[in-house]
Design a protein around this motif. Structure first.
Motif, PDB file in Angstrom:
ATOM      1  N   TYR A   1      -8.048  -1.248   5.995  1.00  0.00           N
ATOM      2  CA  TYR A   1      -7.637  -2.530   6.331  1.00  0.00           C
ATOM      3  C   TYR A   1      -8.349  -3.573   7.342  1.00  0.00           C
ATOM      4  O   TYR A   1      -8.307  -4.724   7.114  1.00  0.00           O
ATOM      5  CB  TYR A   1      -5.936  -2.616   6.531  1.00  0.00           C
ATOM      6  CG  TYR A   1      -5.374  -2.545   5.165  1.00  0.00           C
ATOM      7  CD1 TYR A   1      -5.296  -3.478   4.242  1.00  0.00           C
ATOM      8  CD2 TYR A   1      -4.773  -1.016   4.964  1.00  0.00           C
ATOM      9  CE1 TYR A   1      -4.624  -3.196   2.937  1.00  0.00           C
ATOM     10  CE2 TYR A   1      -4.359  -0.865   3.448  1.00  0.00           C
ATOM     11  CZ  TYR A   1      -4.100  -2.109   2.654  1.00  0.00           C
ATOM     12  OH  TYR A   1      -3.689  -1.658   1.500  1.00  0.00           O
ATOM     13  N   PRO A   2      -8.483  -3.150   8.634  1.00  0.00           N
ATOM     14  CA  PRO A   2      -9.364  -3.807   9.348  1.00  0.00           C
ATOM     15  C   PRO A   2     -10.675  -3.968   8.771  1.00  0.00           C
ATOM     16  O   PRO A   2     -11.076  -5.288   8.852  1.00  0.00           O
ATOM     17  CB  PRO A   2      -9.537  -2.839  10.523  1.00  0.00           C
ATOM     18  CG  PRO A   2      -8.377  -1.658  10.684  1.00  0.00           C
ATOM     19  CD  PRO A   2      -8.130  -1.866   9.138  1.00  0.00           C
TER      20      PRO A   2
ATOM     21  N   ALA B   1      -0.980   0.429  12.418  1.00  0.00           N
ATOM     22  CA  ALA B   1      -2.160  -0.135  11.558  1.00  0.00           C
ATOM     23  C   ALA B   1      -2.194  -1.593  11.772  1.00  0.00           C
ATOM     24  O   ALA B   1      -3.460  -2.162  11.710  1.00  0.00           O
ATOM     25  CB  ALA B   1      -1.716   0.247  10.167  1.00  0.00           C
TER      26      ALA B   1
ATOM     27  N   GLN C   1      -5.953   3.845   6.113  1.00  0.00           N
ATOM     28  CA  GLN C   1      -5.536   2.446   5.923  1.00  0.00           C
ATOM     29  C   GLN C   1      -6.000   1.950   7.212  1.00  0.00           C
ATOM     30  O   GLN C   1      -6.235   0.915   7.539  1.00  0.00           O
ATOM     31  CB  GLN C   1      -4.046   2.416   5.613  1.00  0.00           C
ATOM     32  CG  GLN C   1      -3.057   2.543   6.680  1.00  0.00           C
ATOM     33  CD  GLN C   1      -3.093   4.037   7.168  1.00  0.00           C
ATOM     34  OE1 GLN C   1      -3.330   4.866   6.588  1.00  0.00           O
ATOM     35  NE2 GLN C   1      -3.300   4.085   8.463  1.00  0.00           N
ATOM     36  N   GLY C   2      -6.390   2.942   8.215  1.00  0.00           N
ATOM     37  CA  GLY C   2      -6.491   2.372   9.709  1.00  0.00           C
ATOM     38  C   GLY C   2      -7.800   1.900   9.812  1.00  0.00           C
ATOM     39  O   GLY C   2      -8.218   1.385  10.604  1.00  0.00           O
TER      40      GLY C   2
ATOM     41  N   GLU D   1       0.891  10.482   6.323  1.00  0.00           N
ATOM     42  CA  GLU D   1      -0.688  10.337   6.194  1.00  0.00           C
ATOM     43  C   GLU D   1      -0.723   8.909   6.766  1.00  0.00           C
ATOM     44  O   GLU D   1      -1.948   8.656   7.369  1.00  0.00           O
ATOM     45  CB  GLU D   1      -0.916  10.316   4.691  1.00  0.00           C
ATOM     46  CG  GLU D   1      -1.135  11.777   3.966  1.00  0.00           C
ATOM     47  CD  GLU D   1      -1.212  11.410   2.720  1.00  0.00           C
ATOM     48  OE1 GLU D   1      -1.434  12.739   1.972  1.00  0.00           O
ATOM     49  OE2 GLU D   1      -1.100  10.640   2.049  1.00  0.00           O
ATOM     50  N   PHE D   2      -0.036   7.878   6.407  1.00  0.00           N
ATOM     51  CA  PHE D   2      -0.239   6.510   7.059  1.00  0.00           C
ATOM     52  C   PHE D   2      -0.358   6.390   8.397  1.00  0.00           C
ATOM     53  O   PHE D   2      -1.113   5.559   8.964  1.00  0.00           O
ATOM     54  CB  PHE D   2       0.923   5.583   6.257  1.00  0.00           C
ATOM     55  CG  PHE D   2       0.420   4.258   6.343  1.00  0.00           C
ATOM     56  CD1 PHE D   2      -0.340   3.729   5.318  1.00  0.00           C
ATOM     57  CD2 PHE D   2       0.620   3.627   7.455  1.00  0.00           C
ATOM     58  CE1 PHE D   2      -0.450   2.497   5.185  1.00  0.00           C
ATOM     59  CE2 PHE D   2       0.487   2.268   7.310  1.00  0.00           C
ATOM     60  CZ  PHE D   2      -0.222   1.621   6.359  1.00  0.00           C
TER      61      PHE D   2
ATOM     62  N   MET E   1      -4.939  12.326   8.238  1.00  0.00           N
ATOM     63  CA  MET E   1      -6.005  12.070   7.027  1.00  0.00           C
ATOM     64  C   MET E   1      -7.462  11.704   7.579  1.00  0.00           C
ATOM     65  O   MET E   1      -7.419  10.873   8.364  1.00  0.00           O
ATOM     66  CB  MET E   1      -5.499  10.655   6.324  1.00  0.00           C
ATOM     67  CG  MET E   1      -5.824  10.790   4.994  1.00  0.00           C
ATOM     68  SD  MET E   1      -4.641   9.996   4.357  1.00  0.00           S
ATOM     69  CE  MET E   1      -5.786   9.145   3.042  1.00  0.00           C
TER      70      MET E   1
ATOM     71  N   HIS F   1       0.893  -1.377   0.042  1.00  0.00           N
ATOM     72  CA  HIS F   1       0.089   0.007  -0.180  1.00  0.00           C
ATOM     73  C   HIS F   1       0.957   1.176  -0.132  1.00  0.00           C
ATOM     74  O   HIS F   1       0.547   2.233  -0.717  1.00  0.00           O
ATOM     75  CB  HIS F   1      -0.998   0.058   1.169  1.00  0.00           C
ATOM     76  CG  HIS F   1      -1.766   1.277   1.368  1.00  0.00           C
ATOM     77  ND1 HIS F   1      -3.170   1.016   1.034  1.00  0.00           N
ATOM     78  CD2 HIS F   1      -1.608   2.336   1.635  1.00  0.00           C
ATOM     79  CE1 HIS F   1      -3.890   2.146   1.292  1.00  0.00           C
ATOM     80  NE2 HIS F   1      -2.773   3.037   1.625  1.00  0.00           N
TER      81      HIS F   1
ATOM     82  N   GLN G   1      -4.454  -2.539  14.639  1.00  0.00           N
ATOM     83  CA  GLN G   1      -5.798  -2.391  14.419  1.00  0.00           C
ATOM     84  C   GLN G   1      -6.304  -3.700  13.592  1.00  0.00           C
ATOM     85  O   GLN G   1      -7.546  -4.221  14.145  1.00  0.00           O
ATOM     86  CB  GLN G   1      -5.977  -1.310  13.578  1.00  0.00           C
ATOM     87  CG  GLN G   1      -6.116   0.067  14.675  1.00  0.00           C
ATOM     88  CD  GLN G   1      -5.945   1.403  13.981  1.00  0.00           C
ATOM     89  OE1 GLN G   1      -5.471   1.495  12.965  1.00  0.00           O
ATOM     90  NE2 GLN G   1      -6.311   2.308  14.505  1.00  0.00           N
ATOM     91  N   VAL G   2      -5.534  -4.017  12.677  1.00  0.00           N
ATOM     92  CA  VAL G   2      -6.152  -5.073  11.937  1.00  0.00           C
ATOM     93  C   VAL G   2      -5.811  -6.435  12.889  1.00  0.00           C
ATOM     94  O   VAL G   2      -7.113  -7.129  12.580  1.00  0.00           O
ATOM     95  CB  VAL G   2      -5.040  -5.481  10.606  1.00  0.00           C
ATOM     96  CG1 VAL G   2      -5.229  -6.590   9.723  1.00  0.00           C
ATOM     97  CG2 VAL G   2      -5.120  -4.206   9.819  1.00  0.00           C
TER      98      VAL G   2
ATOM     99  N   VAL H   1      -9.203  -7.135  14.551  1.00  0.00           N
ATOM    100  CA  VAL H   1     -10.538  -7.447  14.182  1.00  0.00           C
ATOM    101  C   VAL H   1     -10.145  -8.893  13.599  1.00  0.00           C
ATOM    102  O   VAL H   1     -11.307  -9.739  13.725  1.00  0.00           O
ATOM    103  CB  VAL H   1     -10.826  -6.740  12.791  1.00  0.00           C
ATOM    104  CG1 VAL H   1     -10.987  -5.455  13.318  1.00  0.00           C
ATOM    105  CG2 VAL H   1      -9.984  -6.961  11.564  1.00  0.00           C
TER     106      VAL H   1
END
Lengths: 874, 114
Positions: free
Chosen positions: B50-51, A52, B46-47, A45-46, B1, A20, A55-56, A59
């Motif tokens: 992607y989840p 991240a 993306q936060g 930005e990311f 963002m 990404h 966070q994935v 879930v």
């Protein structure tokens, strides 16, 4: 291999997110940005890549296993960094878990487990109770017969005679063996409800035909017949009569007691004639030796049986003269087998171990929370890097679980060792203790309990440690004092309170034990040997008994070390003292409360041999036993004071029994001797009268000049050489019997003392660790204080005051808890009030001194803080 | 963002499914496509993207496979499953019914106000 798959999925997540980023960068570059700018912009930005990912991960369900492994690995690593911390927590938990598992096993074996009989809660003992003396007594067969006929609440009622010690001769062996033999009533095995291992049990026909039958215990069967079924039908000579073996009872069948070797139907003895004639009135109905056991009818409760039986007893009191003083008590068999004292004692031990466990957990909780506080910065950094709070808690928990796993393995091993020790050296007086073993229930309970505890211990401090603003913890770098650790203060005070409760208990029991130990037995207990003699039927009369005693005495006195030999009916009281005397010239009031009184036959020299001092009058001599001699008594001081208060008992006359003799003759009291504690040092002496006599079964009392234990084999040999048909006696020493009698109390002191000592050390260590931590945290503050002119003494005082204040709070709470729980202990204490100021003050002082000592070390360290280093470190 | 317009709860899932209904895409492309089609109104970080993708994959509304992509690297391509399509159609109907109802309320409220 799931974790492997998960690990690769972790890599793939990384790949996906990087893809990404690359694409975004490529897009920005395509729109005319320099690669460097593009990357910077994307990074802004990311946001955090790890964040991240986290966070994935959140879930993605069903990854607890791999997470657990990862957490565990991290947990291990964390612990390895601080080996001293890990070691102390492991040791504390191991001891606590080990002691708890062992104690729970004892509780389970002795108190919680049902008796090994089908529907055992339906079984109850139905016992005669002497109303005036307020003590239990044996039951006569006529009363048993009436009870059984009239009761509706019991489906079956039978009886046994417990005290029958029989001499058994096995084929091919010349020396008879002694063994406890039960004489049992009809339906005995059916009422208790256990089927024989092999063979059968006596039927009612057997009782009617009065067959000489015997049922063996499994242990006897194993010893003598190597578990061969051929034993059935063989003949066994018991007390000189051949009996046919018809069955073997399994080991679990332990009625009347666990050491019963064989059972015979009551019909082999003359007692049975009495039972069969019971319908006739005029039989002696009180004072007999049978114990009645019944099985409740389905759905009947014990209290219903109680109500019914007391009605029956009242009816019998109205009908029969002999029942005037008799009532009935119904006790569940369980309470009868596992006495109330034993149940109480075991519960006490369990409560103590729970207290210890609580202290240990609190201590570990304190250690974990101090550690968590120390790691606030580490957590702050990790939080900033994107670790979620739940993740950090989970990691702290994982460390706890690692500790728990190590400690519980060690704890179970320790418990096993403790239980072996208990079986080897512990008191025999705890019922059913011989069945103690490491059982699955106890281990499971301990593991689950331990897990629960450590999760609670581990969670609270980690919740506290991770509750912070991410930036705040980072920015301050712990320069300010951390929030006043009220939680830790409370934990330490709680440990001190718990330790004090155990300490008070230990002091009370130690005092009680020492007071019992210090009692004067009333005779010279050292170097005194007791051997139980039971002469066979080949000795028919008093003259032959006298001959045997005199020959034995003569032979034994030739042994080097033996000083003198005497005999008494029963050196250690095994019966109820339910006899009575009538004093000359005094009216007998049938309603007057009777005290325990026993009349004991002794040989003339007995008092000198035993070392019982004469207070007044004279001892017995051989002339008192000559034919036609005037019958005489010697009484103990208690009896003399009771019957002839204020005057001398010597020369007074009385007779054995509840009324004067028909021929008007009286026996003379010729002497008064000191009281003897017949049953043990912790049991009060009672009224005793002695008369001179030679008996058929008695305790041979041997006084030695040296250690008696070395003499036992030669005494045996000598008796054996005299007459091989006399069963070899069980020989004990008076000292060992006295100490055995107190073994239960000694054990309680040892257990409580050990627990209290551990608790004291834990509480002191907890206080020390907390203060040391606080001093470290406040180094800067202390530095400023001393820079501003505070002298060392005031700094020492500051730390010390805090520690002592915590200790005092803990001690106060502990005293309140101990005092409110103490009443439950009272019945277990000998001659010691459960609320005794000296015990409490002693325990409190010991606790406070220990606490002060523990507080001194960090206090002195605080005083050594130099203002310069403290400020520089800030 | 940030998103220029906050998405109601659950709508992101539906939008992702809609985008993927046209054909398999990798994560970055899903984000880009959402932005394009909505004319930049919808922007997802993306936060959240992607989840959401992983969640849908786990619920078996999407399936993913690693394929060589235009960049010469392997990329993860998401594709709608049959279950996902059915779910999407049902949810779309729900969504439309809901927005119609809301529009109706707005309209009648305006009518009574005038």
């Amino acid at each position: 291999m799931k974790w492997f798959w998960n690990a690769s999925s972790e890599e793939r997540l990384d790949l996906e997110l990087r893809d990404h980023i690359e694409r975004q960068v490529a897009d920005y570059v395509a729109s005319g940005m320099s690669e460097l700018d593009a990357r910077r912009r994307v990074r802004i930005e990311f946001g955090g890549l790890e964040q991240a990912k986290e966070q994935v991960r959140d879930v993605r369900p069903h990854q607890w296993f791999s997470e657990l492994l990862r957490d565990t690995r991290v947990g291990f690593r964390g612990l390895r960094r601080e080996p001293l911390f890990a070691l102390s927590v492991t040791i504390i938990l191991t001891i606590a878990i080990g002691a708890s598992v062992a104690m729970f096993s004892v509780l389970h074996t002795v108190v919680l487990r049902a008796l090994p009989y089908p529907r055992a809660n339906e079984l109850a003992m139905i016992r005669t109770h002497l109303m005036l003396q307020n003590q239990p007594d044996g039951t006569s067969l006529p009363n048993w017969f009436d009870w059984r006929r009239e009761s509706k609440t019991f489906a079956g009622m039978t009886f046994y005679l417990r005290t029958a010690v029989s001499a058994v001769t096995f084929a091919g062996r010349d020396a008879p063996q002694r063994g406890l033999a039960g004489l049992v009533g009809p339906d005995f095995f059916e009422v208790v409800g256990t089927a024989p291992l092999i063979g059968r049990t006596p039927s009612s026909d057997d009782f009617d035909r009065r067959e000489r039958l015997v049922v063996l215990s499994e242990s006897l069967w194993q010893e003598q017949f190597a578990r061969s079924a051929d034993a059935l039908g063989q003949s066994l000579v018991i007390d000189g009569e051949p009996h046919t073996i018809i069955g073997v009872m399994p080991h679990a069948f332990q009625m009347p007691s666990s050491d019963t070797r064989l059972w015979r139907p009551i019909s082999v003895s003359p007692f049975w004639d009495i039972a069969n004639a019971a319908k006739m009135s005029g039989l002696q109905r009180d004072g007999d030796a049978f114990e009645v056991i019944g099985r409740l009818a389905p759905n009947r409760r014990v209290d219903e049986a109680r109500a019914e039986m007391s009605l029956i007893a009242a009816r019998l009191r109205d009908t029969y003269e002999g029942n005037k003083n008799l009532d009935v008590r119904v006790t569940p068999l369980f309470d009868y087998v596992v006495g109330e004292q034993a149940q109480r004692g075991v519960w006490l031990g369990f409560a103590a171990v729970l207290a210890l466990l609580a202290i240990a957990c609190t201590n570990v909780g304190g250690l974990l929370s101090v550690r968590a506080m120390r790691r606030r910065q580490e957590f702050a950094v990790r939080a900033a890097l994107g670790a979620g709070r739940w993740r950090m808690i989970r990691q702290l928990l994982a460390e706890s679980v690692v500790l728990w796993a190590i400690a519980s393995t060690g704890g179970v091993a320790l418990a096993y060792g403790l239980m072996r020790l208990l079986l080897l050296y512990g008191p025999r007086s705890i019922p059913r203790i011989e069945q103690l073993g490491l059982d699955a229930v106890a281990v499971m309970a301990a593991l689950l309990g331990g897990l629960l505890v450590i999760i609670v211990c581990g969670t609270i401090p980690s919740l506290v440690a991770t509750r912070m603003k991410r930036t705040a913890a980072l920015a301050t770098r712990d320069q300010s004092s951390p929030p006043r650790p009220r939680l830790q203060d409370g934990l330490v005070a709680a440990q001190i309170a718990g330790a004090l409760v155990l300490l008070v208990g230990a002091v009370l029991f130690a005092e009680s034990f020492m007071r019992a130990q210090a009692e004067d037995p009333g005779y010279a207990a050292d170097n005194l040997m007791i051997a139980r003699i039971e002469l066979p039927r080949t000795y028919p009369d008093g003259a032959s008994w006298a001959r045997f005693f005199n020959e034995a005495s003569g032979r034994l006195k030739t042994l080097p070390g033996v000083v003198d030999v005497g005999a008494t009916m029963d050196f250690f009281m095994r019966r109820n003292g339910d006899q009575a005397v009538t004093v000359e010239g005094r009216l007998v009031d049938p309603n007057a409360p009777r005290q325990r009184l026993t009349i004991e036959g002794v040989t003339p020299g007995f008092f000198d041999v035993a070392g019982i001092e004469l207070v007044e009058g004279r001892m017995f001599d051989e002339r008192d036993l000559a034919p036609g001699a005037a019958p005489v008594f010697i009484v103990n001081e208690l009896m003399a004071r009771q019957l002839w208060p204020g005057e001398s008992a010597v020369g007074k006359r009385m007779v054995n029994g509840r009324q004067p003799r028909k021929d008007g003759r009286w026996d003379t009291v010729v002497g008064v001797v000191r009281n003897v504690r017949r049953e043990g040092l912790d049991l009060q002496p009672f009224l005793t009268a002695y008369n001179p006599i030679y008996l058929r079964s008695y305790d041979l009392v041997i006084r030695a000049s040296t250690s008696v234990n070395d003499l036992i084999p030669s005494v045996r040999r000598e008796l054996r050489a005299m007459d091989g048909s006399v069963p070899l006696p069980q020989i004990t020493t008076a000292r060992s019997r006295l100490s055995e009698r107190l073994s239960g109390r000694r054990f309680q002191v040892q257990v409580l003392g050990l627990f209290a000592a551990i608790a004291l050390v834990l509480a002191a260590a907890g206080l020390y660790a907390l203060l040391a931590y606080q001093v470290t945290m406040r180094t800067r503050e202390i530095g400023i204080r001393s820079a501003l002119g505070a002298d060392r003494r005031s700094i020492v005082r500051m730390v010390l005051t805090h520690g002592v204040r915590l200790a005092i709070a803990g001690v106060l709470v502990g005293v309140v808890i101990a005092a409110s729980g103490a009443r439950l202990l009272q019945s277990l204490l000998y001659n010691t009030p459960a609320i005794e100021a000296s015990s409490y003050v002693g325990a409190a002082i010991a606790m406070l001194l220990t606490a002060a000592a523990a507080a001194c070390i960090p206090a002195l360290r605080a005083a050594r803080v130099s203002p310069m280093t403290a400020l520089r470190e800030g | 963002m940030s998103t220029k317009s906050d998405l109601p709860q659950g709508t992101l899932d539906l939008l992702i499914l809609k985008v993927l209904a046209l054909g398999p895409l990798h994560g970055y492309a899903v984000g880009q496509r959402l932005q394009q089609i909505s004319r930049d109104v919808v922007q997802v970080t993306q936060g959240t993207l992607y989840p959401a993708l992983h969640r849908l994959e786990h619920r078996q509304l999407l399936t993913a496979e690693w394929k060589m992509s235009d960049t010469g690297r392997e990329a993860k391509f998401y594709r709608l499953t049959r279950k996902g399509r059915a779910y999407m159609e049902a949810e779309t109907r729900n969504w439309l019914r809901l927005t119609d109802a809301i529009a109706l309320i707005f309209k009648s409220a305006e009518g009574s106000a005038s």
